[in-house]
Design a protein around this motif. Structure first.
Motif, short mmCIF file in Angstrom:
data_model
loop_
_atom_site.label_atom_id
_atom_site.label_comp_id
_atom_site.label_asym_id
_atom_site.label_seq_id
_atom_site.Cartn_x
_atom_site.Cartn_y
_atom_site.Cartn_z
N LYS A 8 0.84 -1.20 0.00
CA LYS A 8 0.00 0.00 0.00
C LYS A 8 0.87 1.25 0.00
CE LYS A 8 -3.89 -2.01 2.61
NZ LYS A 8 -4.64 -1.93 3.88
N ALA A 9 1.92 1.24 0.83
CA ALA A 9 2.83 2.39 0.90
C ALA A 9 3.49 2.65 -0.45
CB ALA A 9 3.88 2.16 1.97
N ILE A 10 3.83 1.58 -1.16
CA ILE A 10 4.42 1.72 -2.50
C ILE A 10 3.43 2.39 -3.44
CG2 ILE A 10 5.23 0.44 -4.53
CD1 ILE A 10 6.45 -1.60 -2.57
N LEU A 11 2.18 1.94 -3.40
CA LEU A 11 1.14 2.53 -4.26
C LEU A 11 0.94 4.01 -3.93
CD1 LEU A 11 -1.55 -0.31 -4.38
CD2 LEU A 11 -0.06 0.46 -6.24
N LEU A 32 -9.24 8.80 -3.41
CA LEU A 32 -9.70 7.57 -4.06
C LEU A 32 -8.94 6.36 -3.53
CD1 LEU A 32 -10.10 8.73 -7.78
CD2 LEU A 32 -11.92 8.18 -6.16
N LEU A 33 -7.62 6.50 -3.40
CA LEU A 33 -6.82 5.37 -2.94
C LEU A 33 -7.12 5.05 -1.47
CD1 LEU A 33 -4.75 3.28 -3.70
CD2 LEU A 33 -2.93 4.89 -3.08
N GLU A 34 -7.31 6.08 -0.65
CA GLU A 34 -7.63 5.85 0.76
C GLU A 34 -8.98 5.16 0.92
OE1 GLU A 34 -7.29 9.61 2.68
OE2 GLU A 34 -5.11 9.65 2.55
N ASP A 35 -9.92 5.47 0.03
CA ASP A 35 -11.20 4.78 0.06
C ASP A 35 -11.05 3.31 -0.27
OD1 ASP A 35 -12.76 6.90 0.86
OD2 ASP A 35 -13.24 7.54 -1.17
N LEU A 36 -10.16 3.02 -1.22
CA LEU A 36 -9.98 1.64 -1.66
C LEU A 36 -9.03 0.86 -0.77
CD1 LEU A 36 -9.62 2.32 -5.50
CD2 LEU A 36 -11.58 1.27 -4.35
N LEU A 37 -7.93 1.50 -0.34
CA LEU A 37 -6.87 0.80 0.39
C LEU A 37 -6.39 1.60 1.59
CD1 LEU A 37 -4.71 -0.44 -2.64
CD2 LEU A 37 -6.16 -1.87 -1.19
#
Length: 301
Positions: A8-11, A32-37
């Motif tokens: 996740k940190a890499i993404l 968007l990313l925080e909602d998903l991951l």
């Protein structure tokens, strides 16, 4: 578990490294990313919320390191290979950078301090919501399209960062202050302001990079101190996994930023910012859709 959190940190680092420098809002993408991951390496939700807020700012420092390294010779006033005139121009450039940073720093500190004091929430607490981010993405996307259309046949008055006057730098800084509202995009606001003030796309983009250095270093320091203050008040011991995740995000953001900055400078020499405007509008609609699907209604905070 920890491997997934590191991925996740890499993404997050990849996303930050790309979107921090392109005028498309890193905040909109991170939402968007925080909602998903979202991070889930601790059962303490308050800690995860505080850590995530600090993480977003610290990985920006990785992005800033890329600017410092790529433009080190131009930004360093003490280079042995520089003559007296070059050193003077570099010091003058830093003077204009700090002039440009003053409006955003003042507005950010005043708003954060006053809102925390009287409402218990800082700027992000009030404005870091789906509807606000989506609205700013769309609004500035439209602005990019309109300004590019207006400037299509107009020659810029300023073609190099070194030609920017202190007065112009200050007004660009006022545009940067608008990026306090999440979803605006710091680089997007400064580039738009620079173009309206007669700068070329390349000069506006480069000055936006340079302005980010003191702004993000200051913001990173404030957010990091705030995180440690919270941990001390709560008597919370930060797990080693948190530092590993932070380091990974920082390093990846740095590497990707090097590529993104080079891409943007090559792009704007040959193209307009109009494609980024279209992208922002599409992303804003997507953010609204995600907010609606997740909550049944758009999150207004």
């Amino acid at each position: 578990m920890i491997l997934i959190e590191c991925l996740k940190a890499i993404l997050y680092g990849i996303l930050e490294g790309i979107t921090e420098w392109l005028p498309i809002s890193s905040t909109g993408h991170l939402i968007l990313l925080e909602d998903l991951l979202p991070f889930a390496f601790s059962e303490n939700r308050d800690f995860l919320a505080e850590f995530s807020e600090m993480f977003r700012v610290v990985i920006q420092l990785g992005a800033i390191l890329a600017v410092v390294i790529l433009y080190f010779r131009r930004l360093c006033p003490f280079g042995k290979r520089k003559d007296v005139c070059e050193k003077k121009r570099t010091r003058s450039l830093w003077g204009r950078i700090f002039v440009a940073c003053f409006p955003a720093a003042l507005a950010g500190l005043l708003l954060d301090t006053l809102l925390e004091k009287y409402s218990g929430k800082d700027v992000d607490g009030w404005l870091y919501h789906t509807a606000v981010v989506a609205a700013m993405l769309i609004l500035y996307g439209v602005a990019f399209l309109l300004i590019e259309r207006k400037k299509k046949d107009t020659l810029p008055r300023v073609n190099a960062v070194e030609e920017i006057s202190p007065r112009t730098a200050f007004w660009i800084g006022c545009f940067q202050a608008l990026s306090i509202v999440p979803g605006t995009s710091r680089s997007g606001a400064t580039v738009l302001g620079a173009m309206l003030l007669g700068l070329s796309r390349t000069a506006g983009a480069e000055f936006s990079f340079f302005m980010a250095i003191p702004v993000m270093v200051g913001a990173g320091g404030i957010k990091t101190l705030g995180f440690f203050e919270w941990a001390w008040k709560e008597d919370f011991v930060v797990p080693p996994s948190a530092w590993l995740i932070l380091a990974i995000g920082f390093f990846v953001s740095f590497l990707v930023s090097v590529i993104a900055i080079r891409f943007l400078m090559d792009f704007v020499r040959k193209h307009s910012f109009a494609p980024f405007g279209v992208y922002r509008i599409c992303l804003g609609v997507l953010v609204l859709m995600v907010g609606f699907l997740r909550n049944g209604v758009v999150d207004y905070g």
